[in-house]
Design a protein around this motif. Structure first.
Motif, short mmCIF file in Angstrom:
data_model
loop_
_atom_site.label_atom_id
_atom_site.label_comp_id
_atom_site.label_asym_id
_atom_site.label_seq_id
_atom_site.Cartn_x
_atom_site.Cartn_y
_atom_site.Cartn_z
N THR A 9 0.83 -1.20 0.00
CA THR A 9 0.00 0.00 0.00
C THR A 9 0.87 1.25 0.00
O THR A 9 0.60 2.21 -0.74
CB THR A 9 -0.93 0.01 1.23
OG1 THR A 9 -1.74 -1.16 1.21
CG2 THR A 9 -1.82 1.24 1.25
N HIS A 12 2.25 1.92 -3.47
CA HIS A 12 1.27 2.55 -4.35
C HIS A 12 1.17 4.05 -4.03
O HIS A 12 1.16 4.87 -4.95
CB HIS A 12 -0.11 1.91 -4.16
CG HIS A 12 -0.30 0.64 -4.91
ND1 HIS A 12 -0.90 0.59 -6.14
CD2 HIS A 12 0.03 -0.63 -4.60
CE1 HIS A 12 -0.94 -0.66 -6.55
NE2 HIS A 12 -0.38 -1.43 -5.63
N THR A 13 1.08 4.38 -2.77
CA THR A 13 0.96 5.78 -2.36
C THR A 13 2.20 6.56 -2.77
O THR A 13 2.09 7.68 -3.30
CB THR A 13 0.76 5.88 -0.83
OG1 THR A 13 -0.43 5.15 -0.48
CG2 THR A 13 0.63 7.32 -0.38
N THR A 16 2.11 7.18 -6.51
CA THR A 16 1.11 8.19 -6.85
C THR A 16 1.61 9.59 -6.50
O THR A 16 1.46 10.53 -7.28
CB THR A 16 -0.22 7.89 -6.12
OG1 THR A 16 -0.69 6.61 -6.55
CG2 THR A 16 -1.27 8.95 -6.41
N ARG A 17 2.24 9.73 -5.36
CA ARG A 17 2.75 11.05 -4.95
C ARG A 17 3.90 11.51 -5.87
O ARG A 17 4.01 12.71 -6.17
CB ARG A 17 3.22 11.04 -3.50
CG ARG A 17 2.13 10.76 -2.50
CD ARG A 17 1.04 11.82 -2.54
NE ARG A 17 -0.03 11.47 -1.63
CZ ARG A 17 -1.25 11.15 -2.01
NH1 ARG A 17 -1.58 11.16 -3.28
NH2 ARG A 17 -2.16 10.83 -1.13
N THR A 48 -5.39 10.61 -8.95
CA THR A 48 -6.22 11.17 -7.88
C THR A 48 -7.06 12.32 -8.42
O THR A 48 -6.78 12.87 -9.50
CB THR A 48 -5.35 11.69 -6.72
OG1 THR A 48 -4.52 12.74 -7.21
CG2 THR A 48 -4.50 10.58 -6.13
#
Length: 65
Positions: A9, A12-13, A16-17, A48
């Motif tokens: 997780t 993934h974060t 994305t950032r 996002t």
């Protein structure tokens, strides 16, 4: 109490950032150790609401100039 999350997780974060920051996707791919860019794009890169808005604002600015 912290919500339950995994290293996956967090990966993934993190991805994305990095994308939201504007980092080149090839740099992200290499940093994650993916041999295939599709892994980075299709599995780890999430769009996002904030990123979508930012990109369309840039497009609007482009059209206005």
């Amino acid at each position: 109490m912290l919500p339950s999350f995994s290293c996956h997780t967090l990966r993934h974060t993190f991805t994305t950032r990095l994308i939201e920051s504007g980092m080149n996707i090839k740099v992200i791919q290499e940093s994650l150790g993916h041999s295939d860019i599709q892994t980075t794009l299709n599995i780890y890169a999430d769009v996002t609401k904030e990123l979508r808005q930012k990109e369309f604002t840039k497009f609007d600015d482009f059209l206005a100039s």
